[in-house]
Design a protein around this motif. Structure first.
Motif, PDB file in Angstrom:
ATOM      1  N   VAL A   1       4.770   7.018   1.711  1.00 32.25           N
ATOM      2  CA  VAL A   1       5.143   5.894   2.719  1.00 32.25           C
ATOM      3  C   VAL A   1       4.816   4.686   2.220  1.00 32.25           C
ATOM      4  CG1 VAL A   1       4.557   4.987   5.041  1.00 32.25           C
ATOM      5  CG2 VAL A   1       4.668   7.672   4.765  1.00 32.25           C
ATOM      6  N   LEU A   2       5.485   3.605   1.976  1.00 27.90           N
ATOM      7  CA  LEU A   2       5.046   2.319   1.433  1.00 27.90           C
ATOM      8  C   LEU A   2       4.979   1.259   2.344  1.00 27.90           C
ATOM      9  CD1 LEU A   2       4.730   0.635  -1.417  1.00 27.90           C
ATOM     10  CD2 LEU A   2       7.284   0.354  -1.084  1.00 27.90           C
ATOM     11  N   LEU A   3       3.753   0.674   2.493  1.00 25.22           N
ATOM     12  CA  LEU A   3       3.684  -0.253   3.407  1.00 25.22           C
ATOM     13  C   LEU A   3       3.750  -1.691   2.647  1.00 25.22           C
ATOM     14  CD1 LEU A   3       0.662   1.174   5.371  1.00 25.22           C
ATOM     15  CD2 LEU A   3       2.851   1.499   5.963  1.00 25.22           C
ATOM     16  N   GLU A   4       4.473  -2.607   3.146  1.00 25.84           N
ATOM     17  CA  GLU A   4       4.622  -3.899   2.780  1.00 25.84           C
ATOM     18  C   GLU A   4       4.501  -5.226   3.824  1.00 25.84           C
ATOM     19  OE1 GLU A   4       8.030  -4.292   0.367  1.00 25.84           O
ATOM     20  OE2 GLU A   4       7.293  -3.172  -1.191  1.00 25.84           O
ATOM     21  N   GLY A   5       3.271  -5.794   3.531  1.00 23.15           N
ATOM     22  CA  GLY A   5       3.033  -6.641   5.068  1.00 23.15           C
ATOM     23  C   GLY A   5       2.678  -5.795   5.992  1.00 23.15           C
ATOM     24  N   GLU A   6       3.380  -6.312   7.421  1.00 22.99           N
ATOM     25  CA  GLU A   6       3.262  -5.537   8.381  1.00 22.99           C
ATOM     26  C   GLU A   6       3.784  -4.332   8.662  1.00 22.99           C
ATOM     27  OE1 GLU A   6       2.826  -7.893  11.841  1.00 22.99           O
ATOM     28  OE2 GLU A   6       0.815  -9.020  10.983  1.00 22.99           O
ATOM     29  N   LYS A   7       4.775  -4.063   7.734  1.00 25.31           N
ATOM     30  CA  LYS A   7       6.000  -3.153   8.071  1.00 25.31           C
ATOM     31  C   LYS A   7       6.031  -1.939   6.870  1.00 25.31           C
ATOM     32  CE  LYS A   7       8.013  -5.543  11.383  1.00 25.31           C
ATOM     33  NZ  LYS A   7       8.046  -4.968  12.967  1.00 25.31           N
ATOM     34  N   ILE A   8       6.596  -0.807   7.534  1.00 26.22           N
ATOM     35  CA  ILE A   8       6.944   0.259   6.613  1.00 26.22           C
ATOM     36  C   ILE A   8       8.210  -0.308   5.731  1.00 26.22           C
ATOM     37  CG2 ILE A   8       7.796   2.549   6.311  1.00 26.22           C
ATOM     38  CD1 ILE A   8       6.259   2.948   9.340  1.00 26.22           C
ATOM     39  N   ALA A   9       8.002  -0.140   4.570  1.00 25.99           N
ATOM     40  CA  ALA A   9       9.078  -0.636   3.648  1.00 25.99           C
ATOM     41  C   ALA A   9       9.877   0.616   3.292  1.00 25.99           C
ATOM     42  CB  ALA A   9       8.487  -1.217   2.405  1.00 25.99           C
ATOM     43  N   ALA A  10       9.250   1.717   2.922  1.00 21.00           N
ATOM     44  CA  ALA A  10      10.283   2.944   2.480  1.00 21.00           C
ATOM     45  C   ALA A  10       9.315   4.213   2.787  1.00 21.00           C
ATOM     46  CB  ALA A  10      10.475   2.814   1.057  1.00 21.00           C
ATOM     47  N   VAL A  11      10.217   5.165   3.111  1.00 20.34           N
ATOM     48  CA  VAL A  11       9.507   6.628   3.271  1.00 20.34           C
ATOM     49  C   VAL A  11      10.438   7.619   2.208  1.00 20.34           C
ATOM     50  CG1 VAL A  11       8.917   8.458   4.925  1.00 20.34           C
ATOM     51  CG2 VAL A  11       8.900   6.163   5.560  1.00 20.34           C
ATOM     52  N   GLY A  12       9.745   8.173   1.373  1.00 23.07           N
ATOM     53  CA  GLY A  12      10.563   9.038   0.396  1.00 23.07           C
ATOM     54  C   GLY A  12       9.736   9.664  -0.438  1.00 23.07           C
TER      55      GLY A  12
ATOM     56  N   ILE B   1       0.679  -1.208  -0.021  1.00 20.39           N
ATOM     57  CA  ILE B   1      -0.036   0.023  -0.297  1.00 20.39           C
ATOM     58  C   ILE B   1       0.931   1.132   0.061  1.00 20.39           C
ATOM     59  CG2 ILE B   1      -1.778   1.282   1.141  1.00 20.39           C
ATOM     60  CD1 ILE B   1      -2.760  -1.445   2.378  1.00 20.39           C
ATOM     61  N   LEU B   2       0.536   2.177  -1.112  1.00 21.89           N
ATOM     62  CA  LEU B   2       1.438   3.519  -0.958  1.00 21.89           C
ATOM     63  C   LEU B   2       0.472   4.603  -0.404  1.00 21.89           C
ATOM     64  CD1 LEU B   2       4.192   4.696  -1.937  1.00 21.89           C
ATOM     65  CD2 LEU B   2       3.081   5.242  -3.928  1.00 21.89           C
ATOM     66  N   LEU B   3       1.005   5.347   0.526  1.00 15.44           N
ATOM     67  CA  LEU B   3       0.374   6.342   0.870  1.00 15.44           C
ATOM     68  C   LEU B   3       1.147   7.599   0.118  1.00 15.44           C
ATOM     69  CD1 LEU B   3      -0.175   5.441   4.693  1.00 15.44           C
ATOM     70  CD2 LEU B   3      -1.724   4.886   2.773  1.00 15.44           C
ATOM     71  N   ARG B   4       0.376   8.082  -0.717  1.00 10.83           N
ATOM     72  CA  ARG B   4       1.022   9.112  -1.350  1.00 10.83           C
ATOM     73  C   ARG B   4       0.839  10.537  -1.450  1.00 10.83           C
ATOM     74  NH1 ARG B   4       0.927   7.731  -7.551  1.00 10.83           N
ATOM     75  NH2 ARG B   4       2.849   6.595  -6.759  1.00 10.83           N
ATOM     76  N   GLY B   5       1.650  11.532  -1.104  1.00 12.51           N
ATOM     77  CA  GLY B   5       1.528  12.759  -0.992  1.00 12.51           C
ATOM     78  C   GLY B   5       1.178  13.507   0.197  1.00 12.51           C
ATOM     79  N   GLY B   6       1.063  12.773   1.356  1.00 15.41           N
ATOM     80  CA  GLY B   6       0.831  13.291   2.505  1.00 15.41           C
ATOM     81  C   GLY B   6       1.928  13.963   3.287  1.00 15.41           C
TER      82      GLY B   6
ATOM     83  N   ILE C   1      -0.296   3.882  11.064  1.00 12.71           N
ATOM     84  CA  ILE C   1      -0.374   5.094  10.329  1.00 12.71           C
ATOM     85  C   ILE C   1      -1.594   5.518  10.796  1.00 12.71           C
ATOM     86  CG2 ILE C   1       0.039   6.305   8.367  1.00 12.71           C
ATOM     87  CD1 ILE C   1       2.594   5.035   8.725  1.00 12.71           C
ATOM     88  N   VAL C   2      -1.814   7.097  11.191  1.00  8.99           N
ATOM     89  CA  VAL C   2      -2.901   7.695  11.299  1.00  8.99           C
ATOM     90  C   VAL C   2      -3.052   8.704  10.146  1.00  8.99           C
ATOM     91  CG1 VAL C   2      -4.361   9.080  12.586  1.00  8.99           C
ATOM     92  CG2 VAL C   2      -2.912   7.487  13.743  1.00  8.99           C
ATOM     93  N   VAL C   3      -3.897   8.756   9.171  1.00  2.00           N
ATOM     94  CA  VAL C   3      -4.261   9.766   8.183  1.00  2.00           C
ATOM     95  C   VAL C   3      -5.212  10.568   8.684  1.00  2.00           C
ATOM     96  CG1 VAL C   3      -4.848   9.943   5.946  1.00  2.00           C
ATOM     97  CG2 VAL C   3      -3.816   7.987   6.489  1.00  2.00           C
ATOM     98  N   TYR C   4      -4.822  11.997   9.203  1.00  2.00           N
ATOM     99  CA  TYR C   4      -5.488  12.861   9.749  1.00  2.00           C
ATOM    100  C   TYR C   4      -5.832  13.907   8.762  1.00  2.00           C
ATOM    101  CZ  TYR C   4      -7.567  15.347  13.454  1.00  2.00           C
ATOM    102  OH  TYR C   4      -8.490  16.211  14.521  1.00  2.00           O
TER     103      TYR C   4
END
Length: 456
Positions: A21-32, A3-8, A391-394
């Protein structure tokens, strides 16, 4: 699937930065910046704030209090937590007087396993002291339980001063830390006796028999014991200016003192105890009691100044019917307020949106500091590769009103009824999985979180 959370705007204790923020499985895979999603889902977070999952280090689910049991168990309380952006709670496992710690832990595991929708841990309550419990402190640390609770009020929960001093020494040796409920029990009992003799049995007597100086005196007393033991301590649910002054004095001496306060001490005042509607007043009974406007102002100033480490809820919920048990005797009103669902939006509304604190401050007291204080950093409390995908998307543009009719907490009132809110929790991810979506809580399964030593 990823799951990619884009542009926040990703919030940390240092500030906010527009990142993916890229989520893979249960973890954060990458932030950039400009991350690719591959075959994964892309969620547009433009205009949203991305906080780490909130951590509530002070809840009471499925707890017996004064002959009744809290309205929220781990099933309902954890779902309410997720709805409000809290992805981890730390509850209090309480052995009965005379029981080993292991008995209390086993009972609380049974309450939580398979029922808790968010991740969870336990503090162990120390309500007795002997060689067996001294030994068990190390065993609890091996189980991933490194924080403990002691009381300076409530005879059924208290231990003597000598025992408390020995407990502080043992906790320091084992790498643990104690959170302490600070009120002067002996004087409280005398004030209650005098109120009873005078026939003053309404909820208005509650704050008058537990005044701020008795909290501050107990805080100062504890901190001198902690100074002698050279042990760190947490002042839980600190409520007043005088107590904050005692903390400042200890910090000037070089002591490690951590401070927790709660939304109700930041937002509510003691005038409500004199409401002519008995039940409206009874619903506000908690300990320590609500304080005065000047105490609220002092707490906000301390929060903005970084002197308060965490804002937890002390969620201890009861229904109106349960509060009615003290209809003719304020001492029989079960003490506690609901709040696990609304902490995030209240702190954003009255803190960030009101200009009292920044989003970075909010992240420190709801996410980073509790993760460090309670030994689960950096798995929890930050948005960084390798951490849990909490992650909380506010949405800061949303507007709402808090009502009992629209809450997941298992009680028929909220002390924040009718409060208008700035922003709203749009989405919540728990270990990479969508757990709440625009107020709708999805089916999730919480995990027990093994914790290490305090790192704050």
């Amino acid at each position: 699937m990823s799951i990619l959370l884009r542009g926040g705007d990703v919030v940390s204790g240092r500030g906010a930065e527009r990142l993916d923020v890229l989520l893979e499985g249960e973890k954060i895979a990458a932030v950039g910046a400009d991350l690719g999603a591959g075959e994964g889902e892309v969620v547009d977070c433009t205009g949203k704030l991305l906080f780490p999952g909130f951590i509530d280090g002070h809840t009471h689910f499925d707890l017996e209090v004064g002959g009744t049991i809290t309205a929220d168990d781990f099933a309902t309380g954890s779902r309410a937590a997720l709805r409000g952006g809290t992805t981890t709670v730390i509850d209090f496992a309480a052995p009965d007087k005379g029981e080993p710690l292991a008995a209390g832990l086993a009972r609380w595991r049974e309450k939580a396993v398979g029922k808790c929708a968010c991740d969870y841990g336990f503090h162990m309550t120390i309500d007795d002291w002997n060689e067996g419990i001294c030994r068990e402190i190390g065993e609890m640390a091996e189980e991933g339980i490194t924080s403990f609770k002691m009381y300076m009020t409530y005879p059924a929960m208290m231990i003597g001063e000598g025992e408390m001093y020995r407990a502080l020494l043992r906790l320091k040796e084992a790498g643990g830390v104690a959170g302490v409920h600070c009120e002067n029990d002996g004087v409280i009992r005398e004030l209650v006796r005098a109120a009873r003799a005078a026939g003053r049995m309404s909820p208005g007597s509650h704050p008058r028999t537990r005044p701020a100086p008795l909290e501050a005196e107990a805080v100062g007393h504890l901190l001198r014991l902690a100074q002698l033991a050279d042990a760190p301590v947490i002042i839980v649910h600190l409520s007043c200016r005088e107590s904050m002054e005692e903390v400042r004095a200890a910090r000037r001496r070089g002591q490690r003192v951590y401070v927790e306060t709660c939304p109700h001490y930041l937002l509510l005042e003691d005038g409500g105890y004199d409401d002519p509607d008995y039940m409206a007043a009874a619903k506000l009974v908690c300990a320590p009691p609500l304080r005065k406007a000047e105490d609220r102002a002092a707490l906000w100033a301390a929060l903005a100044g970084g002197e308060i480490d965490t804002v937890a809820t002390d969620h201890c919920s009861f229904t109106t019917a349960q509060k009615r048990a003290g209809r003719y005797d304020f001492t029989k009103i079960p003490g506690g307020l609901p709040g696990v669902e609304h902490r995030g939006v209240l702190l954003y509304t009255h803190g960030v949106a009101a200009g009292r604190i920044t989003p970075a401050d909010m992240c420190r007291v709801l996410c980073e500091n509790p993760a460090k204080l309670y030994g689960c950093w950096p798995r929890k409390g930050c948005i960084a590769p390798g951490g849990d995908g909490d992650i909380v998307v506010y949405d800061p543009a949303a507007r709402g009103v808090i009502t009992a009719a629209d809450q997941a907490q298992n009680t028929d009132y909220t002390p924040y009824e009718g409060m208008e809110t700035a922003g709203a929790v749009a989405r919540v991810y728990l270990r990479g999985r969508l757990a709440a979506d625009r107020g709708r809580v999805l089916e999730t399964q919480g995990q027990f979180i093994r914790r290490g030593p305090c790192a704050l």
